[in-house]
Scaffold this motif. Structure first.
Motif: not given
Length: 402
Positions: A208-226
């Motif tokens: 639905a995001r792609i159809a509205r011209g938006k970028r997809p949230a297609n991956s997790m990215w981990f950082w900032g451990e604590g």
């Protein structure tokens, strides 16, 4: 006495050709800031030591007076606290961004196109994170949804020995091959990242995001451990009652752990479309309710810096001046006395699209004070005063005592 801290995240910058070789601070029309500047102490302060990463976590701890060398244990535990996660001493937390990656077949050949997936809405993100949790949650790992693209992973009995995990906003537009987790202890984390792409790429929310011209949230990215660390309560530290107003979990977490009154503002997004008026109204209400110090954190300049949005960064400062600072100053006039501290937490230069640990400008105003200040508040005027505070965590006490 009332104390206003207006924290304009990432406001400091370098001169920009498109702004007539001025910084956004220098090019923006900010009459209320400049009016204060004429009677303020103005200078530079080092909020991030050279041996620490220039993140908003380290920098805002310093601005609030908590020495990061003592209190900092990672970004994500502060965010975890904000979204109600009760971390155990054996837990390790990670920031989990929902990012947009390019579509090469092999995961390691992909590029980070957007660290925030076009500012995905909190509602859309919650659906995606809960869907990911169905696949990944177990006795060892648990995902929690946060605000917009910012989420959290808890690793039960995890380790901080994970090598280097790179913030995605530092490598936007770059191939991820050199930045994927490579430490032997991060194999499970990396496997989750790889699998998340296959899980998310065809999800109905993303279609639905792609159809509205938006970028997809297609991956997790981990950082900032604590790991979790306790902060001395703000009131115990300074003898005054403090409130925190912010759109982002990081600042809410710092506020929660320091036992400040944490205020959520409807429509606060962390970007230039945030509810500026709502933040001003919330600030004024906190003062009326008896709070002594209100810390108003505005993320918009930082986000514009990360995206190299020159005009938007300038515009964000003008909106902050008009819609937050001006009405709050007007409301403060009914009190016998008040003080104002205006500053960024760190610089986010447009040309770099990431944070630096350069010294940053600060402005301290006291209604009843008698200080000869500067005609305007910019990086250049702050440097010209020669007033330099080496240890950023000492600034808050200086402000309260001025």
């Amino acid at each position: 006495m009332k104390y206003l801290v207006l924290l304009c995240d990432g406001m400091a910058d370098y001169p920009v050709d498109e702004l007539g070789n001025k910084t956004p601070m220098g090019a923006s029309y900010t009459p209320s800031m400049d009016k204060l500047a004429k009677g303020s102490r103005i200078g530079l302060v080092k909020t991030v030591a050279d041996n620490m990463k220039p993140g908003s976590d380290v920098a805002n701890l310093a601005v609030l007076g908590y020495d990061p060398q003592v209190y900092y244990s990672g970004r994500s535990p502060l965010e975890a606290g904000s979204i109600g996660i009760d971390m155990k001493p054996t837990d390790v937390s990670f920031r989990c961004n929902l990012v947009t990656l390019s579509d090469e077949e092999n995961y390691e050949d992909k590029t980070i196109l957007d660290y925030c997936a076009d500012d995905i809405s909190t509602e859309e993100a919650r659906i995606l994170v809960e869907y990911l949790a169905e696949h990944f949650d177990n006795d060892e790992f648990k995902l929690y949804s946060g605000v917009s693209y910012r989420h959290c992973l808890i690793w039960n009995n995890g380790t901080m020995d994970v090598g280097t995990l790179t913030p995605p906003h530092d490598i936007t537009g770059k191939p991820i091959k050199e930045y994927i987790p490579k430490h032997e202890n991060t194999k499970k984390l990396y496997d989750m990242m790889v699998k998340s792409y296959d899980i998310l790429k065809d999800h109905p929310v993303n279609q639905a995001r792609i159809a509205r011209g938006k970028r997809p949230a297609n991956s997790m990215w981990f950082w900032g451990e604590g790991v979790r660390k306790a902060l001395m309560p703000f009131e115990e530290k300074y003898g005054i009652k403090g409130s925190m107003i912010s759109a982002v979990d990081l600042l809410k977490g710092i506020g929660k752990f320091s036992e400040m009154n944490v205020v959520s503002v409807e429509g606060a997004t962390g970007y230039i479309d945030t509810n500026f008026e709502g933040k001003a109204e919330a600030c004024i209400k906190e003062f009326e309710n008896g709070q002594d110090l209100v810390y108003v954190h505005v993320e918009a300049p930082d986000e514009c810096g990360h995206r190299n949005e020159i005009e938007n960064k300038k515009k964000s400062l003008e909106i902050i001046d008009e819609k937050i600072l001006t009405p709050v100053l007007s409301a403060l006039e009914k009190y016998d006395d008040y003080k104002v501290l205006i500053m960024p937490d760190h610089a986010t230069p447009l040309c770099l699209k990431t944070h630096t640990n350069d010294p940053i400008p600060f402005l301290m105003y006291h209604k009843k004070g008698e200080v000869k200040g500067c005609d305007e508040f910019t990086e250049e005027t702050a440097k010209a005063t020669g007033d330099y505070v080496e240890n950023g965590h000492e600034l808050m006490q200086m402000f309260i005592n001025m």
